[in-house]
Structures are given as structure tokens and as C-alpha cells.
Design a protein around this motif. Sequence first.
Motif, mmCIF file in Angstrom:
data_model
loop_
_atom_site.group_PDB
_atom_site.id
_atom_site.type_symbol
_atom_site.label_atom_id
_atom_site.label_comp_id
_atom_site.label_asym_id
_atom_site.label_seq_id
_atom_site.Cartn_x
_atom_site.Cartn_y
_atom_site.Cartn_z
ATOM 1 N N THR A 60 -6.653 -7.220 11.412
ATOM 2 C CA THR A 60 -5.452 -8.042 11.488
ATOM 3 C C THR A 60 -5.755 -9.472 11.948
ATOM 4 O OG1 THR A 60 -4.987 -7.103 13.686
ATOM 5 C CG2 THR A 60 -3.870 -6.109 11.792
ATOM 6 N N GLU A 61 -6.917 -9.679 12.566
ATOM 7 C CA GLU A 61 -7.339 -11.054 12.834
ATOM 8 C C GLU A 61 -7.642 -11.756 11.513
ATOM 9 O OE1 GLU A 61 -10.665 -11.106 15.481
ATOM 10 O OE2 GLU A 61 -9.512 -10.392 17.202
ATOM 11 N N LYS A 62 -8.325 -11.048 10.621
ATOM 12 C CA LYS A 62 -8.681 -11.640 9.330
ATOM 13 C C LYS A 62 -7.476 -11.721 8.405
ATOM 14 C CE LYS A 62 -12.001 -11.397 5.536
ATOM 15 N NZ LYS A 62 -13.257 -10.763 5.048
ATOM 16 N N TYR A 63 -6.598 -10.713 8.490
ATOM 17 C CA TYR A 63 -5.420 -10.660 7.635
ATOM 18 C C TYR A 63 -4.165 -10.568 8.504
ATOM 19 C CZ TYR A 63 -8.895 -9.512 4.063
ATOM 20 O OH TYR A 63 -9.980 -9.536 3.217
ATOM 21 N N PRO A 64 -3.745 -11.699 9.081
ATOM 22 C CA PRO A 64 -2.627 -11.667 10.032
ATOM 23 C C PRO A 64 -1.319 -11.196 9.419
ATOM 24 C CG PRO A 64 -3.268 -13.937 9.513
ATOM 25 C CD PRO A 64 -4.334 -13.056 8.954
ATOM 26 N N GLU A 65 -1.225 -11.217 8.092
ATOM 27 C CA GLU A 65 -0.009 -10.712 7.462
ATOM 28 C C GLU A 65 0.183 -9.213 7.707
ATOM 29 O OE1 GLU A 65 -3.143 -10.927 4.055
ATOM 30 O OE2 GLU A 65 -2.658 -11.950 5.954
ATOM 31 N N TYR A 66 -0.888 -8.523 8.163
ATOM 32 C CA TYR A 66 -0.783 -7.091 8.454
ATOM 33 C C TYR A 66 -0.437 -6.804 9.914
ATOM 34 C CZ TYR A 66 -2.310 -5.649 3.838
ATOM 35 O OH TYR A 66 -2.359 -5.415 2.484
ATOM 36 N N GLN A 67 -0.135 -7.862 10.683
ATOM 37 C CA GLN A 67 0.301 -7.646 12.064
ATOM 38 C C GLN A 67 1.493 -6.681 12.091
ATOM 39 O OE1 GLN A 67 -0.721 -8.767 15.041
ATOM 40 N NE2 GLN A 67 -2.397 -10.046 14.317
ATOM 41 N N GLY A 68 1.376 -5.603 12.865
ATOM 42 C CA GLY A 68 2.466 -4.648 12.983
ATOM 43 C C GLY A 68 2.694 -3.801 11.748
ATOM 44 N N LYS A 69 1.819 -3.921 10.757
ATOM 45 C CA LYS A 69 1.999 -3.193 9.502
ATOM 46 C C LYS A 69 0.999 -2.051 9.333
ATOM 47 C CE LYS A 69 5.195 -5.817 7.473
ATOM 48 N NZ LYS A 69 6.453 -5.312 6.871
ATOM 49 N N VAL A 70 0.118 -1.840 10.335
ATOM 50 C CA VAL A 70 -0.909 -0.805 10.222
ATOM 51 C C VAL A 70 -0.550 0.356 11.135
ATOM 52 C CG1 VAL A 70 -3.361 -0.257 10.451
ATOM 53 C CG2 VAL A 70 -2.660 -2.559 9.733
ATOM 54 N N GLU A 71 -0.488 1.530 10.567
ATOM 55 C CA GLU A 71 -0.218 2.738 11.341
ATOM 56 C C GLU A 71 -1.417 3.682 11.227
ATOM 57 O OE1 GLU A 71 4.240 3.880 11.773
ATOM 58 O OE2 GLU A 71 3.833 3.599 9.647
ATOM 59 N N ILE A 72 -1.815 4.242 12.361
ATOM 60 C CA ILE A 72 -3.002 5.098 12.438
ATOM 61 C C ILE A 72 -2.601 6.491 12.917
ATOM 62 C CG2 ILE A 72 -5.177 5.501 13.664
ATOM 63 C CD1 ILE A 72 -5.569 3.244 11.845
ATOM 64 N N LEU A 73 -3.131 7.510 12.250
ATOM 65 C CA LEU A 73 -3.006 8.885 12.727
ATOM 66 C C LEU A 73 -4.417 9.423 12.929
ATOM 67 C CD1 LEU A 73 -1.377 11.391 13.424
ATOM 68 C CD2 LEU A 73 -1.365 11.987 10.998
ATOM 69 N N ASN A 74 -4.802 9.664 14.178
ATOM 70 C CA ASN A 74 -6.138 10.182 14.510
ATOM 71 C C ASN A 74 -6.100 11.704 14.536
ATOM 72 O OD1 ASN A 74 -5.828 7.419 16.179
ATOM 73 N ND2 ASN A 74 -7.972 7.687 15.641
#
Length: 347
Positions: A55-69
Motif C-alpha cells: 500500500t506504500e507503493k499503491y496508495p489507492e489500495y489503502q483500506g482496500k486489502v483484507e487478509i484471512l490467515n
Amino acid sequence: MKRRLFLAGALASVLAVGTACGGGGSDDAAGDVQQLTIYTARDKKVTDFVVEKFTEKYPEYQGKVEILNIGAQEILERVRAEKANPQADVWWGGTQQGLSAGAAEDLLASWQPSFAGNMDAQYKDAEGRWFGEILLPEVIMYNNAALTPEQAPKDWDDLLDPQWKDKIIIRDVAASGTMRSIYASMIQRLSPDGSNPQPGYDWLKRLDANTGSYAANPADLYLKLSRQQGTLSAWNLQDVLLQANQSNMPFGYVMPTSGAPVLVDGLAAVKGGNSEGAQKFIEFLFDDALRADLAKDFFQIPAIEIADQPEWLSQLDLRPMNVDWNVIAEHETEWINHWNSQIKNKG
């Protein structure tokens, strides 16, 4: 915009990434970016680090990434169950045999990323449906506050010694890609073509007799082992080193003298998911600078060799076991189902 239906509580581990270090994204641009959902078997320290860098490289994805571990096998089962209505975009962290099963069941998208030409053919799907990211040696893990390196078992067969009765803790096998691979390797080494698994079943029954408990998940395994509810386990080298060096867990490892099964651990874009976001994320994972950081700080062995190897990797005494992963892919489900129903807690 693709609409998603999530089961209640399914995405329990949602990353809320803070302000990006890089600039260049606007609110309007961010609003046009589709959510990126990643099912991963990677350690949370790794996923937090990577998503922050992404998200540093692609700030448009701020708050748009969801992770399920979750475990690698659980990812396969979830993606399989969701085939008609895909909920994930990226499958990140899976064994070669698990990803191959997903490809065979038409769960994975086919494409050719920029890094594919630099990858050894044995580490990727011929049709571009999955790609190996890292190599995972499977080793003997021990509590180094309870055992010295001299006292720890030196090879797989040493785990069957009566002195380790109730001293072994095993991550529950059926849900774990790592443990399924280790157990299948123990069977295949005693039956190279897979036609007679009985000697391997007998070996696993003796291991079960020495197993004090089965841990529900990796966190449970680490907790039990650190509390000396047992002193030994079998696990992947990367996570052993991560827990020892980043969480100060009292863990050491033994590279088995007869060899370590070395998994190709990879990733894929889920068919029917957000292909644009998935491909961007997967390409990012093969960025040279990121791979160097992951090798240095997170003990990853890249599937595509890096020029500047950290000291721990350049000095690693890796002894690969001669494992036929094609045989394992053919028989793993049958073998693990037999272990689960006929051997577990019966040794």
C-alpha cells in the motif's frame, strides 16, 4: 464493482493499513479500486509487512486489502467451496500439491506474470495457474530451553525413540499443508512409488504413540512448545526462525541427517476474483527489493534466487530429502484421511 458475500466472522484478521509513506493516490482513485481479498497461510508478521509495503507503493489500495490467515489446506477447501461465488482474489501460501489440486479443479486463473520466465519449470504450473514463491525445508523443531542441540533428535526416526513419549506436539495434520507434506513424505520415503503405504502408516503410528497432543493451529503449537507441554515438533524452517528471532520463542531446529522435505510454497490468482488487483499484488511479491527484505528479515528462501543472500541463507546447511511430489500429490488425500481416521490418537 463486484459484490462480495462474506460469512459472518470469516475475515477475522482485517488489516487496517495506515497512511502510506508514498504519495500519488487521490480519494477518487482509491474509490475506484476494487477490494483485494487474500487468503494466506503466511505468518501474520509477513503479511503485515508485505501489505504495508504494497500500500506504500499503491496508495489507492489503502483500506482496500483484507487478509484471512488460515492453514494452506483450509484455503484449498474454502476456495473449492466458494467456486460458484469466489470470495478471495489471491491464494497466498500453499503447497505444490495443494495448488496443483486447485488448478486441476479449475479454481485458479491462468496468466503469465513478468517474473515467470526467470523461474525454474519445477517451481511453477505449466499453464500459469500457480507460481512458487519460496522453498520451505521441513525440520525437527525443539524447545532449546529444555534441550541442548546435543540432546535433540538428529533424524526423523529418532522421534520414535521411547524417551520422547508424550514429549512431541504436532500441529493438527489434516488442516495444515505443512504437516500433510511432512507426514506424506514419511510415507513416500518408505514406499517410493506409493503402492504400499503400510510401512509409513506403521511409522506414523509409532510417532502418534510419542505425541502428547495435537495443536489446533500454529499459535497453539508455539504456546504449548514454549510452555514445555512438550519439547519437540516437526515444522517448517521459516516459521521456526521467525518465532525464535522475532518473538523470542525458545525454539531451535535440527536439519535431519537423512534430509528435509523441501516444499515449493506458492501462490495463485483465484479464478473469478479481482484479477487486476490479484495480478498487481502477485507481481509485487516478486519485486527484487522486497524478496531481499523477506529473505533477510523473515527467513524466506526465494524460489527465484536473489543476488544478495543474507548470511543465514548463504550458510544454511540444507540437505533436501529425495521426495517425489508427484507421488505425494496422487496419494496425499488418501494417506492423510487414513491417518486421521485410523492412526491419530491410537498409537
